[in-house]
Design a protein around this motif. Structure first.
Motif, short mmCIF file in Angstrom:
data_model
loop_
_atom_site.label_atom_id
_atom_site.label_comp_id
_atom_site.label_asym_id
_atom_site.label_seq_id
_atom_site.Cartn_x
_atom_site.Cartn_y
_atom_site.Cartn_z
N ARG A 1 42.40 20.78 29.52
CA ARG A 1 43.49 20.86 30.49
C ARG A 1 43.95 22.30 30.68
NH1 ARG A 1 46.25 16.18 31.83
NH2 ARG A 1 47.26 17.61 33.31
N LEU A 2 43.94 23.04 29.58
CA LEU A 2 44.33 24.45 29.67
C LEU A 2 43.34 25.23 30.53
CD1 LEU A 2 46.41 26.51 28.61
CD2 LEU A 2 44.87 26.95 26.69
N GLU A 3 42.03 24.94 30.35
CA GLU A 3 41.01 25.62 31.15
C GLU A 3 41.08 25.21 32.61
OE1 GLU A 3 36.16 26.35 31.03
OE2 GLU A 3 37.11 24.97 29.64
N ASP A 4 41.32 23.91 32.87
CA ASP A 4 41.46 23.44 34.25
C ASP A 4 42.65 24.11 34.93
OD1 ASP A 4 39.32 21.82 33.84
OD2 ASP A 4 40.50 19.99 33.47
N GLY A 5 43.74 24.27 34.20
CA GLY A 5 44.90 24.94 34.76
C GLY A 5 44.61 26.39 35.08
N TYR A 6 43.86 27.04 34.21
CA TYR A 6 43.51 28.44 34.43
C TYR A 6 42.62 28.58 35.67
CZ TYR A 6 41.12 32.89 33.81
OH TYR A 6 40.59 34.14 34.02
N ASN A 7 41.64 27.69 35.78
CA ASN A 7 40.74 27.73 36.95
C ASN A 7 41.51 27.47 38.24
OD1 ASN A 7 38.52 28.26 35.30
ND2 ASN A 7 38.02 26.08 35.04
N TRP A 8 42.42 26.52 38.18
CA TRP A 8 43.20 26.21 39.40
C TRP A 8 44.04 27.42 39.82
CZ3 TRP A 8 48.49 26.06 40.10
CH2 TRP A 8 48.94 25.52 41.31
N LEU A 9 44.67 28.04 38.84
CA LEU A 9 45.49 29.21 39.14
C LEU A 9 44.63 30.36 39.68
CD1 LEU A 9 48.30 30.51 39.02
CD2 LEU A 9 47.80 31.18 36.65
N TYR A 10 43.43 30.54 39.07
CA TYR A 10 42.53 31.63 39.51
C TYR A 10 42.10 31.42 40.94
CZ TYR A 10 38.43 34.61 39.82
OH TYR A 10 37.52 35.54 40.22
N VAL A 11 41.74 30.18 41.31
CA VAL A 11 41.30 29.87 42.67
C VAL A 11 42.44 30.10 43.65
CG1 VAL A 11 40.51 28.02 44.23
CG2 VAL A 11 39.49 28.28 41.95
N ARG A 12 43.64 29.67 43.30
CA ARG A 12 44.79 29.84 44.20
C ARG A 12 45.08 31.31 44.46
NH1 ARG A 12 47.20 25.81 47.05
NH2 ARG A 12 49.25 26.73 46.65
N VAL A 13 44.99 32.12 43.41
CA VAL A 13 45.25 33.55 43.57
C VAL A 13 44.16 34.21 44.39
CG1 VAL A 13 45.46 35.74 42.32
CG2 VAL A 13 46.60 33.69 41.45
N ALA A 14 42.89 33.84 44.16
CA ALA A 14 41.78 34.44 44.90
C ALA A 14 41.86 34.10 46.38
CB ALA A 14 40.44 33.96 44.32
N VAL A 15 42.20 32.86 46.70
CA VAL A 15 42.32 32.45 48.10
C VAL A 15 43.45 33.21 48.77
CG1 VAL A 15 42.89 30.51 49.62
CG2 VAL A 15 41.30 30.19 47.73
N ARG A 16 44.56 33.33 48.12
CA ARG A 16 45.70 34.06 48.69
C ARG A 16 45.35 35.52 48.94
NH1 ARG A 16 50.84 31.75 48.09
NH2 ARG A 16 50.60 29.49 48.47
N LEU A 17 44.66 36.14 48.00
CA LEU A 17 44.30 37.55 48.15
C LEU A 17 43.31 37.74 49.31
CD1 LEU A 17 43.91 38.70 44.42
CD2 LEU A 17 45.70 39.33 46.03
N ARG A 18 42.33 36.82 49.47
CA ARG A 18 41.36 36.93 50.55
C ARG A 18 42.04 36.76 51.90
NH1 ARG A 18 35.94 33.58 49.85
NH2 ARG A 18 35.84 35.12 48.18
N ALA A 19 42.98 35.81 51.96
CA ALA A 19 43.69 35.58 53.22
C ALA A 19 44.54 36.79 53.60
CB ALA A 19 44.57 34.34 53.10
N ALA A 20 45.18 37.40 52.60
CA ALA A 20 45.99 38.57 52.88
C ALA A 20 45.13 39.75 53.31
CB ALA A 20 46.79 38.94 51.62
N LYS A 21 43.92 39.89 52.71
CA LYS A 21 43.02 40.99 53.08
C LYS A 21 42.50 40.81 54.49
CE LYS A 21 39.02 43.47 51.31
NZ LYS A 21 37.97 43.53 50.27
N ALA A 22 42.15 39.59 54.88
CA ALA A 22 41.68 39.31 56.22
C ALA A 22 42.75 39.59 57.26
CB ALA A 22 41.20 37.86 56.31
N LYS A 23 43.98 39.26 56.93
CA LYS A 23 45.11 39.49 57.86
C LYS A 23 45.31 40.97 58.08
CE LYS A 23 49.88 38.11 58.59
NZ LYS A 23 51.03 37.36 58.04
N ILE A 24 45.14 41.76 57.02
CA ILE A 24 45.31 43.20 57.13
C ILE A 24 44.20 43.79 57.99
CG2 ILE A 24 45.28 45.36 55.84
CD1 ILE A 24 46.63 43.84 53.55
N ASN A 25 42.94 43.29 57.85
CA ASN A 25 41.81 43.82 58.61
C ASN A 25 41.94 43.52 60.10
OD1 ASN A 25 40.61 44.87 56.33
ND2 ASN A 25 39.42 43.01 55.90
N ARG A 26 42.56 42.37 60.45
CA ARG A 26 42.74 42.02 61.86
C ARG A 26 43.71 42.97 62.53
NH1 ARG A 26 42.47 36.58 59.98
NH2 ARG A 26 44.76 36.46 59.97
N ARG A 27 44.62 43.52 61.78
CA ARG A 27 45.56 44.46 62.38
C ARG A 27 44.89 45.80 62.67
NH1 ARG A 27 51.00 43.64 58.68
NH2 ARG A 27 51.40 41.47 59.29
#
Length: 236
Positions: A210-236
């Motif tokens: 459960r601890l590993e699943d929580g870590y993976n979930w958090l890692y995926v959420r952070v990576a997705v947020r960072l990619r979305a923010a980077k794409a938004k910056i590139n469009r500007r």
């Protein structure tokens, strides 16, 4: 035979005495009177205040009578007094502090009365020898040289400080007790969980999964947020 203590009228220089129902008056130059000895006369009543106005008085002996009341407050006015004997009477109350201002006083006896309170202090009084016998027979008097000791201000302050210290100690003990309760509760919960994980393999594997699943979930959420923010910056 019972007599009353002589009545002094200092303003007129008169001594009046009643003995066996007969009143006698004596006139003299009271300011020049140097010695009064009325001991062993079974006198009753109070010591007249006017007696303390005889400025030249050097000796006053009223011992072995039935005198009551208190010592006159202005006894310190007898600046020439050398000897004062008030023993074997029924005098009461505290001893006036100004008696210590009589620097000529070298002999005094106040034993066997009903005096109370603390004995006045002063260089002259403390220098006199055999102080214990001078105040013997006064159970309510207190002094360092008597069986009854006085409570000094220092003792009271020490007692107050001790009480404050006790209160502080009680507060500290209560705080330590509450801290121990909290710490023991935390330790019980922590080691209860850890102990279960150590002793039970299935629970241990499930916990770390459960601890590993929580870590993976958090890692995926952070990576997705960072990619979305980077794409938004590139469009500007």
């Amino acid at each position: 035979m019972t007599s009353y203590v002589p009545l002094l009228d200092f303003s007129r220089g008169v001594v009046s005495e009643v003995m066996q129902g007969i009143e006698r008056s004596y006139t003299s130059s009271l300011p020049y009177l140097v010695d009064i000895d009325l001991s062993c006369n079974n006198l009753v009543g109070n010591i007249p205040d006017d007696m303390t106005k005889i400025s030249g008085l050097m000796g006053l002996n009223l011992s072995y009578n039935q005198l009551s009341g208190t010592i006159p407050e202005n006894i310190g006015g007898l600046k020439s007094l050398i000897s004062l004997d008030l023993s074997k009477n029924k005098l009461r109350g505290s001893i006036p502090t100004n008696i210590g201002e009589i620097y000529t006083l070298s002999h005094r006896n106040r034993s066997y009365n009903n005096f109370s309170g603390q004995i006045p202090t002063g260089n002259q009084l403390q220098a006199l020898s055999d102080q214990a016998s001078v105040y013997a027979g006064n159970p309510y008097l207190c002094a360092e040289f008597l069986p009854k000791k006085c409570k000094s201000k220092v003792d009271k302050q020490d007692k107050g400080t001790s009480n404050e210290g006790n209160v502080d100690n009680e507060k500290m003990l209560k705080k330590m007790g509450s801290d121990l309760v909290v710490m023991s509760g935390f330790a019980t919960g922590f080691w209860g969980v850890v102990g279960c994980l150590v002793l039970n393999r299935r629970w241990r594997h499930a916990f770390f999964r459960r601890l590993e699943d929580g870590y993976n979930w958090l890692y995926v959420r952070v990576a997705v947020r960072l990619r979305a923010a980077k794409a938004k910056i590139n469009r500007r």
